[in-house]
Enzyme design. Structure first.
Site, short mmCIF file in Angstrom:
data_model
loop_
_atom_site.label_atom_id
_atom_site.label_comp_id
_atom_site.label_asym_id
_atom_site.label_seq_id
_atom_site.Cartn_x
_atom_site.Cartn_y
_atom_site.Cartn_z
N ALA A 63 -47.82 25.94 7.31
CA ALA A 63 -49.11 25.26 7.12
C ALA A 63 -50.27 26.12 7.59
O ALA A 63 -50.11 27.04 8.40
CB ALA A 63 -49.10 23.93 7.87
N GLY A 108 -43.42 24.96 7.13
CA GLY A 108 -43.39 24.30 5.83
C GLY A 108 -42.78 25.15 4.74
O GLY A 108 -42.22 24.63 3.78
N GLU A 111 -39.20 24.61 5.04
CA GLU A 111 -38.91 23.23 4.61
C GLU A 111 -38.89 23.13 3.08
O GLU A 111 -38.07 22.41 2.51
CB GLU A 111 -39.92 22.28 5.22
CG GLU A 111 -39.71 22.12 6.72
CD GLU A 111 -40.75 21.24 7.39
OE1 GLU A 111 -40.39 20.19 7.94
OE2 GLU A 111 -41.94 21.61 7.34
N GLU A 131 -42.46 25.05 14.80
CA GLU A 131 -43.54 24.09 15.11
C GLU A 131 -43.60 23.70 16.58
O GLU A 131 -44.68 23.40 17.11
CB GLU A 131 -43.37 22.83 14.24
CG GLU A 131 -43.71 23.01 12.78
CD GLU A 131 -42.54 23.48 11.94
OE1 GLU A 131 -42.62 23.41 10.70
OE2 GLU A 131 -41.52 23.94 12.53
#
Length: 258
Positions: A63, A108, A111, A131
């Site tokens: 992100a 992300g 992910e 994270e």
């Protein structure tokens, strides 16, 4: 406005190309374009497989932290729900999805790769869910999909330490299916082979595994029975069995090439 996600389709395979160098960070615009890409692919019956690719240098490094740092509870709740739904849209495509991982696949980015059915990585790729080092946690499916791949204990270790892992270790853990000198070329070749297969049988296998894995065994077996019975109504079943009886295995041609 610059396009952050590009689609390129050839031989029934669509490449979803993340194009926001240098790190392909997931900001709101990237998320919106990814969601639109997933929608377009889902609506196109001519597409039989997907390759997720971030370019030669980086898959996606997660992100946009500057944007996240400005969010409070209300902003992140809505933003994260939308991001989670976008990643899940790729997982739920009724066709094979292959992630071609180069450089970094972090946060992300990892992910999104985890939402694919298969992952092919460069030898020097680096993966991780860091994270926790920001005082937060993975929020786009990482806690769920990673645990299903490697088991709860290993998933917690990776997420609680935020440790980055090399592609070779990711392959040993089962996160990466295989390593390749050119993961994009390897992913295109693999996706192309899958795209030639029986469309509804591939869809049924994906549905049986993805939906059955979290169900009681009896429910999973019932789903399997329903799906295999439905396949007996498809032209691909007719072609596959007729070809086997005439020529032996591996000779059938499936589906409309258009």
């Amino acid at each position: 406005m610059r396009t952050r996600v590009r689609l390129d389709t050839a031989e029934r395979v669509t490449t979803v190309r993340l194009d926001a160098p240098p790190l392909n960070a997931f900001d709101t615009e990237m998320r919106r374009e990814l969601a639109e890409a997933a929608r377009l692919i889902a609506d196109d019956s001519a597409v039989r497989a997907v390759v997720l690719y971030g370019g030669e240098r980086c898959f996606a490094a997660g992100a946009d932290i500057r944007q996240l740092a400005a969010f409070g509870f209300e902003e992140i709740a809505g933003w994260n729900r939308a991001m989670q739904e976008t990643v899940t849209a790729f997982a739920q495509l009724p066709i094979p999805v292959v992630a071609a991982i180069t450089g970094y696949a972090l946060g992300g980015g990892m992910e999104l790769a985890l939402a694919a059915d298969f992952r092919i990585a460069a030898q020097d790729a680096v993966l991780g869910l860091p994270e926790v080092l920001l005082g937060i946690m993975p929020g786009s499916g990482g806690t769920q999909r990673l645990a299903r791949l490697v088991g709860p204990s290993r998933a917690k270790e990776l997420m609680m330490t935020g440790r980055r892992i090399a592609a070779a270790e990711a392959a040993e853990l089962g996160i990466v299916n295989r390593l390749a000198e050119d993961p994009y070329a390897a992913a295109l070749e693999f996706a192309g082979a899958l795209a030639q297969g029986p469309r509804f049988a591939l869809q049924a296998i994906k549905e049986a595994v993805d939906q059955g894995i979290d169900s009681p065994l009896a429910d999973g077996l019932a789903l399997e029975r329903s799906l295999i019975a439905g396949l007996f109504a498809t032209a691909d079943r007719d072609a596959g069995m007729a070809s086997f009886l005439r020529h032996g295995p591996g000779k059938a041609s499936f589906g409309d090439p258009a």
